[in-house]
Design a protein around this motif. Structure first.
Motif, PDB file in Angstrom:
ATOM      1  N   ALA A 236       8.799  -8.361   5.201  1.00  0.00           N
ATOM      2  CA  ALA A 236       7.619  -7.490   5.139  1.00  0.00           C
ATOM      3  C   ALA A 236       7.167  -7.288   3.696  1.00  0.00           C
ATOM      4  O   ALA A 236       5.956  -7.291   3.405  1.00  0.00           O
ATOM      5  N   GLU A 237       8.115  -7.103   2.781  1.00  0.00           N
ATOM      6  CA  GLU A 237       7.761  -6.929   1.370  1.00  0.00           C
ATOM      7  C   GLU A 237       7.119  -8.189   0.806  1.00  0.00           C
ATOM      8  O   GLU A 237       6.153  -8.129   0.037  1.00  0.00           O
ATOM      9  N   HIS A 238       7.663  -9.342   1.185  1.00  0.00           N
ATOM     10  CA  HIS A 238       7.062 -10.613   0.747  1.00  0.00           C
ATOM     11  C   HIS A 238       5.632 -10.734   1.244  1.00  0.00           C
ATOM     12  O   HIS A 238       4.727 -11.075   0.485  1.00  0.00           O
ATOM     13  N   ASP A 239       5.413 -10.457   2.524  1.00  0.00           N
ATOM     14  CA  ASP A 239       4.096 -10.670   3.103  1.00  0.00           C
ATOM     15  C   ASP A 239       3.049  -9.740   2.492  1.00  0.00           C
ATOM     16  O   ASP A 239       1.893 -10.131   2.307  1.00  0.00           O
ATOM     17  N   THR A 240       3.454  -8.514   2.162  1.00  0.00           N
ATOM     18  CA  THR A 240       2.526  -7.602   1.479  1.00  0.00           C
ATOM     19  C   THR A 240       2.195  -8.126   0.085  1.00  0.00           C
ATOM     20  O   THR A 240       1.031  -8.145  -0.332  1.00  0.00           O
ATOM     21  N   ALA A 241       3.213  -8.573  -0.642  1.00  0.00           N
ATOM     22  CA  ALA A 241       2.997  -9.046  -2.016  1.00  0.00           C
ATOM     23  C   ALA A 241       2.099 -10.278  -2.053  1.00  0.00           C
ATOM     24  O   ALA A 241       1.178 -10.361  -2.876  1.00  0.00           O
ATOM     25  N   VAL A 242       2.339 -11.259  -1.152  1.00  0.00           N
ATOM     26  CA  VAL A 242       1.510 -12.466  -1.201  1.00  0.00           C
ATOM     27  C   VAL A 242       0.093 -12.189  -0.692  1.00  0.00           C
ATOM     28  O   VAL A 242      -0.853 -12.870  -1.109  1.00  0.00           O
ATOM     29  N   ALA A 243      -0.062 -11.190   0.184  1.00  0.00           N
ATOM     30  CA  ALA A 243      -1.419 -10.788   0.569  1.00  0.00           C
ATOM     31  C   ALA A 243      -2.164 -10.279  -0.658  1.00  0.00           C
ATOM     32  O   ALA A 243      -3.349 -10.582  -0.856  1.00  0.00           O
ATOM     33  N   GLN A 244      -1.464  -9.522  -1.506  1.00  0.00           N
ATOM     34  CA  GLN A 244      -2.093  -8.937  -2.688  1.00  0.00           C
ATOM     35  C   GLN A 244      -2.431  -9.973  -3.749  1.00  0.00           C
ATOM     36  O   GLN A 244      -3.521  -9.927  -4.339  1.00  0.00           O
ATOM     37  N   ILE A 245      -1.517 -10.909  -4.001  1.00  0.00           N
ATOM     38  CA  ILE A 245      -1.701 -11.797  -5.152  1.00  0.00           C
ATOM     39  C   ILE A 245      -2.192 -13.203  -4.775  1.00  0.00           C
ATOM     40  O   ILE A 245      -2.502 -13.997  -5.657  1.00  0.00           O
ATOM     41  N   SER A 246      -2.283 -13.508  -3.483  1.00  0.00           N
ATOM     42  CA  SER A 246      -2.715 -14.842  -3.076  1.00  0.00           C
ATOM     43  C   SER A 246      -3.736 -14.825  -1.946  1.00  0.00           C
ATOM     44  O   SER A 246      -4.838 -15.350  -2.084  1.00  0.00           O
ATOM     45  N   HIS A 247      -3.390 -14.214  -0.829  1.00  0.00           N
ATOM     46  CA  HIS A 247      -4.226 -14.355   0.355  1.00  0.00           C
ATOM     47  C   HIS A 247      -5.568 -13.646   0.228  1.00  0.00           C
ATOM     48  O   HIS A 247      -6.630 -14.254   0.458  1.00  0.00           O
ATOM     49  N   VAL A 248      -5.552 -12.363  -0.153  1.00  0.00           N
ATOM     50  CA  VAL A 248      -6.813 -11.641  -0.336  1.00  0.00           C
ATOM     51  C   VAL A 248      -7.633 -12.232  -1.494  1.00  0.00           C
ATOM     52  O   VAL A 248      -8.852 -12.388  -1.373  1.00  0.00           O
ATOM     53  N   PRO A 249      -7.021 -12.608  -2.627  1.00  0.00           N
ATOM     54  CA  PRO A 249      -7.805 -13.285  -3.671  1.00  0.00           C
ATOM     55  C   PRO A 249      -8.509 -14.554  -3.182  1.00  0.00           C
ATOM     56  O   PRO A 249      -9.613 -14.856  -3.630  1.00  0.00           O
ATOM     57  N   HIS A 250      -7.886 -15.306  -2.253  1.00  0.00           N
ATOM     58  CA  HIS A 250      -8.569 -16.471  -1.683  1.00  0.00           C
ATOM     59  C   HIS A 250      -9.847 -16.039  -0.955  1.00  0.00           C
ATOM     60  O   HIS A 250     -10.879 -16.716  -1.044  1.00  0.00           O
TER      61      HIS A 250
END
Length: 314
Positions: free
Chosen positions: A163-177
């Motif tokens: 869960a912590e990983h998925d929140t972090a990558v949403a912040q720094i990768s997925h939403v920026p895309h």
């Protein structure tokens, strides 16, 4: 150690090469016959199916796209070895592999080219490699076995929950895309904007050129976290809108922007000195949550580094 790699694209192929270079007994498989031939021509043992490839291996690394993963997992029936993966979303994979010996992984590595022909043994040197550590679901010995494998490749192993990983990558990768896509679409309606665009537009929209199928799979697979972080950032943008509507927008905006400006200029943080901590789940999770990583695995202990900013954390 015999290790099977399923999926021989850029990441899987690089993993096969890196493990082979480290002296492990490796075997690979890919659904594409041409890719299998490339791997054989490079001198690697290649199986004829998933079941055949994982038979007798200690570790099976799954390097296939998230939509394909259920088919591959179905072919692991009867396999009692340790399973890991390299998928960019961790929660759905954790749920899919519930009940198995499984440690989710995600190496933050890549390059512009793809496929086995682009694979290289040194791809993971210096990269952050997430290894998920669930307080009630991960066997610590399994986690340490993989952490040892990947740190010896030169990776920085980061212990966090799925869960912590998925929140972090949403912040720094997925939403920026997604933000990049919205910004880039402006080129279609305003040719003048395309003529005037320069460095800030180039840097802010670079990932909009990613293949749409990849971005959709990445964001859709992490839908809950992406939606949550998207709403949070939209809220921040609305605050900025309110600042612009205020009586002194320049002064208010300057104050608002100071913290993010300082944060970006301080990134990436300077690594601190190596230290040794107990190899237990609470200490490892605290390390990952504070932005730290494992550099070496020893008996009962791990060598770690933390960003210098960790000294200011409560």
């Amino acid at each position: 150690m015999r290790i099977a790699v399923i999926g021989l694209g850029l990441i899987g192929g690089s993993l096969l090469r890196a493990l082979g270079a480290a002296g492990h007994d490796v075997v690979g498989f890919d659904a594409d016959p041409a890719t299998r031939e490339l791997a054989r021509a490079a001198g690697f043992e290649v199986g004829g199916s998933v079941r055949e490839t994982v038979a007798g291996s200690v570790v099976a690394a799954l390097a296939v796209p998230l939509p394909i993963l259920p088919e591959v997992v179905a072919d692991l029936d009867g396999y009692d070895g340790l399973v890991t993966d390299v998928t960019s979303v961790k929660g759905p994979v954790r749920d899919l592999l519930a009940g198995r010996r499984f440690v989710g992984g995600h190496p933050m590595a890549g390059k512009e080219t793809s496929g086995f022909a682009a694979a290289e043994a040194g791809l993971f040197g210096g990269c952050a490699w997430v290894l998920c550590l669930e307080p009630d679901g991960t066997d610590l010995d399994d986690w340490l076995l993989l952490a040892g494998l990947f740190t010896r490749m030169g990776a920085r192993v980061v212990p966090v929950t799925a869960a912590e990983h998925d929140t972090a990558v949403a912040q720094i990768s997925h939403v920026p895309h997604l933000f990049a896509a919205v910004l880039a679409e402006q080129l279609l309606s305003n040719p003048l904007a395309g003529t005037l665009a320069a460095g800030s537009f180039r840097d802010g929209t670079r990932v909009a050129a990613t293949r749409p199928e990849l971005t959709a799979a990445m964001c859709g697979g992490n839908g809950r976290a992406v939606q949550r972080e998207l709403h949070r950032l939209i809220g921040e943008l609305r605050q900025l809108e309110a600042v612009l509507e205020g009586p002194e927008p320049i002064g208010a905006m300057t104050g608002y922007l100071r913290r993010p400006s300082e944060a970006r200029r301080a990134w990436p943080a300077t690594p601190g000195r190596p230290e040794t901590i107990p190899a237990d789940i609470p200490d490892l999770l605290h390390l990952g949550r504070s932005g730290g990583w494992v550099t070496e695995v020893k008996t009962g202990r791990v060598v770690v580094k933390r960003p210098e900013t960790d000294r200011f954390l409560p």
